[in-house]
Design an enzyme around this catalytic site. Structure first.
Site, PDB file in Angstrom:
ATOM      1  CG  ASP A 146     -28.119 -15.417  -2.466  1.00 30.70           C
ATOM      2  OD1 ASP A 146     -29.097 -14.662  -2.257  1.00 30.70           O
ATOM      3  OD2 ASP A 146     -28.246 -16.660  -2.497  1.00 30.70           O
ATOM      4  CB  SER A 167     -43.586  -2.851  -4.586  1.00 29.71           C
ATOM      5  OG  SER A 167     -44.538  -2.977  -5.627  1.00 29.71           O
ATOM      6  CE1 TYR A 196     -42.288  -8.031  -5.511  1.00 31.12           C
ATOM      7  CE2 TYR A 196     -44.413  -7.035  -5.984  1.00 31.12           C
ATOM      8  CZ  TYR A 196     -43.039  -6.949  -5.927  1.00 31.12           C
ATOM      9  OH  TYR A 196     -42.413  -5.778  -6.272  1.00 31.12           O
ATOM     10  CE  LYS A 208     -40.563  -5.657  -3.282  1.00 34.16           C
ATOM     11  NZ  LYS A 208     -39.160  -5.249  -3.107  1.00 34.16           N
TER      12      LYS A 208
END
Length: 246
Positions: free
Chosen positions: A57, A137, A150, A154
């Site tokens: 993890d 991304s 999100y 990134k």
């Protein structure tokens, strides 16, 4: 065999882009640890490429430390680290994303880069050898509505890549990022909100080259940036996106 004699850890290597990177590295001669929170998925990829699997993890300090120690025990030294593991929240207005979802996105996408650096960078600096690749991304460059946190995670990863590159360059450790557009991975449905032909068509209309990215695309880009062919490249965020960010 551009990675012959090299060792690598690929996080999130049990599926999607991570699996594509792990496969490409192994095909080019690297010994690869496939790390994933899904132990069975990591095992399947590792078995297929002759690597080793590790259940990890990346948002948990003890788990990352154990992963690093297992890699050292198996390989001796680590030449390449790929921070690929990542998650997203479902599309939603930014003020409606739950605190739990926000915390998990930042832990997996951002804190993990700190934790793996803490576990592995010291040895790379001491050896004056190493490559780190962060899988960011296009969302960090050209954000979309409703994926706000999100996108931000990134963007953080891209900035982290650049500041790591500046600090580690005197130690001959290179740090780069790749910025994929959405692809055929387990995260696609979460990016779209719902995986329907209509949603796919709407998304594809934003990609000039007209298709989603593939694990093979990411494997090829990662191979170049982690090989000696890219020895003068550090601190870049390479868009592997079919023109999405133009």
């Amino acid at each position: 065999m551009r990675l012959a004699g090299r060792t690598a850890i690929v996080t999130g290597g049990g599926s999607g882009f991570g699996a594509g990177i792990a496969r490409r590295f192994a095909a080019e001669g690297a010994r690869v640890m496939v790390a994933d929170i899904d132990a069975a998925a990591a095992g399947r990829v590792a078995d297929a490429i002759g690597g080793i699997a590790c259940a990890a993890d990346v948002a948990d300090a003890a788990s990352v430390a154990a992963m690093a120690e297992a890699a050292r025990a198996a390989f001796g030294a680590i030449d390449i680290l790929v921070n690929n593991a990542g998650i997203t929240h479902l599309p939603a207005p930014l003020e409606e994303v739950s605190e739990a979802d926000f915390d998990r996105v930042l832990a997996v996408n951002c804190k993990s880069v700190y934790l793996t650096a803490r576990a592995l960078v010291g040895a790379m600096k001491a050896r004056r050898r190493g490559v780190i690749l962060n899988v960011a991304s296009t969302a960090g460059i050209s954000p979309r509505p409703r994926l706000n946190w999100y996108n931000a995670s990134k963007g953080w990863m891209i900035t982290a890549t650049k500041t790591m590159a500046v600090e580690l360059a005197p130690f001959a450790v290179r740090v780069n990022a790749i910025c994929p557009v959405a692809g055929e991975t387990p995260l696609l449905a979460r990016f779209l909100g719902e995986d329907t032909p209509e949603m796919r068509a709407r998304f594809l209309a934003t990609i000039p080259i007209g298709r989603f990215s593939t694990p093979e695309d990411m494997g090829n880009a990662a191979l170049f940036l982690c090989s000696d062919e890219a020895s003068m490249i550090t601190g870049v965020a390479l868009e592997v996106d079919g023109g999405r960010c133009i």
